[in-house]
Design an enzyme around this catalytic site. Sequence first.
Site, short mmCIF file in Angstrom:
data_model
loop_
_atom_site.label_atom_id
_atom_site.label_comp_id
_atom_site.label_asym_id
_atom_site.label_seq_id
_atom_site.Cartn_x
_atom_site.Cartn_y
_atom_site.Cartn_z
N ASP A 248 0.85 -1.22 -0.13
CA ASP A 248 -0.09 0.18 0.16
C ASP A 248 0.66 1.32 0.02
OD1 ASP A 248 0.43 0.00 2.80
OD2 ASP A 248 -0.90 -1.33 3.01
N LYS A 270 -4.92 2.67 0.28
CA LYS A 270 -4.79 2.73 1.51
C LYS A 270 -4.50 4.23 2.29
CE LYS A 270 -5.83 -1.05 4.36
NZ LYS A 270 -4.83 -1.82 4.84
N MET A 383 -2.18 8.61 12.22
CA MET A 383 -3.33 9.16 11.49
C MET A 383 -4.15 10.23 12.01
SD MET A 383 -4.75 5.33 10.53
CE MET A 383 -4.42 4.55 11.78
N1 SAH Z 1 1.58 0.00 10.61
C1 SAH Z 1 1.99 1.32 10.52
C2 SAH Z 1 0.88 2.53 10.92
C3 SAH Z 1 -0.17 2.53 9.69
S1 SAH Z 1 -1.38 3.85 10.10
C4 SAH Z 1 3.15 1.69 11.46
O1 SAH Z 1 3.35 0.51 12.55
O2 SAH Z 1 3.80 2.28 11.47
C5 SAH Z 1 -0.62 4.90 9.15
C6 SAH Z 1 -0.33 6.16 9.91
O3 SAH Z 1 1.18 5.74 10.40
C7 SAH Z 1 0.21 7.36 9.24
O4 SAH Z 1 -1.25 8.01 9.32
C8 SAH Z 1 0.93 8.16 10.12
O5 SAH Z 1 0.19 8.43 11.19
C9 SAH Z 1 2.02 7.03 10.58
N2 SAH Z 1 3.04 6.89 9.81
C10 SAH Z 1 3.64 5.86 8.86
N3 SAH Z 1 4.66 5.91 8.57
C11 SAH Z 1 5.30 7.31 8.82
C12 SAH Z 1 6.33 8.02 8.74
N4 SAH Z 1 7.27 7.69 7.83
N5 SAH Z 1 6.51 9.55 9.31
C13 SAH Z 1 5.21 9.76 9.89
N6 SAH Z 1 4.31 8.90 10.15
C14 SAH Z 1 3.98 7.88 9.66
#
Ligand code: SAH
Length: 463
Positions: A248, A270, A383
């Site tokens: 995604d 996604k 998020m």
């Molecule tokens: N499974 C992922 C989270 C998925 S939900 C994890 O463990 O990180 C998606 C959210 O993750 C985004 O809206 C944001 O809040 C966060 N996110 C993911 N990658 C990011 C990044 N490189 N920098 C900042 N926030 C991030």
Amino acid sequence: MEFLPIFLDLKQRPCVVVGGGDIAFRKIKLLLRAGAKVTVIAPEVCQGLNALKDEVTCKVKNFEPSDLQGCDLVIAATNDRTVNSQISAAARERGMPVNVVDQPDLCSFIVPSIIDRSPVVVAVSSSGSSPVLARLLRARLETMIPSSYGRLAELVRGFRDQVRDKLKVSRDIRIFWEKILQGPVAEMMFAGQEDAAKAALQQAINTGDTLVDKSGEVYLVGAGPGDPDLLTFRALRLLQQADVVVYDRLVSKEILDLVRKDAEFLYVGKQRDDHALPQNEINEVLVRFAKQGKRVLRLKGGDPFIFGRGGEEIEELAAAGVPFQIVPGITAASGTASYAGIPLTHRDYAQSLVFVTGHLKDGSQNLNWTVLAQPHQTVVVYMGLVGVKNFCKQLLAHGAPKDRPMALVQKATTRDQKVIVGTVETIPDLVEKADIKPPTLIIIGDVVNLQDKLAWFDPRDNT
Ligand code: SAH
């Protein structure tokens, strides 16, 4: 070729190490690992060596050629060039293999850098031209060879006779093992499913069908927050052997570049408001590909079990009887904290840590605001960008002070990382003015104040 690589059986064989310092200590440890009976000769010995005194014979004296009497191999690790030369000459006179540390001209053998997955051992040498280069190469190989390779070799050892007796023709035996070692049995071993691997191997021997399980498999893999260096070794290995990749928006291009080139790629969206495939269809796709016998890599940003719907997908696989394995990844909170210089806990400022989503399934933000407004904790919001204004409003309404520190970090760990630091009161405005792009992570709590001192990552350095 300047040196012939060979592997010596030194079990219970007498070996001599001359020298009592740290380098001698390392060589002695190596010989002991190979089961040698080690005698150390040195006028004085270092502390580390003292601790080994039950395992080695220590002769506290200067070297004499007669010390080599009856031994199989000698390593000179003194810092005296004259003594080293004497040792080398005495050994050569007796036809005995000799290694003199850091003096290749005095050596009849050199000690390679070793990747030890016993009984599998990989030796790397630069023929003495650059031991550092050999060590760097070793480090690369370490990352590529699963730690369970040794156990895999032991598994094969246990079944070799049976396979030989059954297949008889050496070509058939070779092909059988090639398939086993690159197929599901090996994969089960790497995933720590040793009993299942044994059963599958036995089944393959009985039926002659090396694929064993034709239903394929799903790897649910966490790709981390963006920087490809933050992948785990296992994730990298699975990336390189997948037949299909289902990914995604959060998975960075650099990481997709590491996937096996002839794999099939399927983008399933996604991002907010961009669900290329609804969740139930993603689940179905995974099951369908796996049932076609494919190795399906379900690649997720961060960690699959943190706001990743990994649980939902796995439930579906389990119900359909599709084998799967789950590889954790570095979640956005960890990546962001480290790369922005904001420790998530701190003995002075935060004794607990809460991860929340700022965006519920139905679009609302129905959180326990009274708890989130409490001091002495760190609140991490995934998020949270779209709802940031309401989030701050609710915290203030539930008793959080206006000056509670708050940071919003865009695309953490990547070249586009941007850190905005403010307070619960100021962040909504700062964010509005800053032209922020998702994904972003929000961190709230006194730990944010440390960012000033601890920030180290400069995304511009990477361009
Ligand atoms: N499974 C992922 C989270 C998925 S939900 C994890 O463990 O990180 C998606 C959210 O993750 C985004 O809206 C944001 O809040 C966060 N996110 C993911 N990658 C990011 C990044 N490189 N920098 C900042 N926030 C991030």
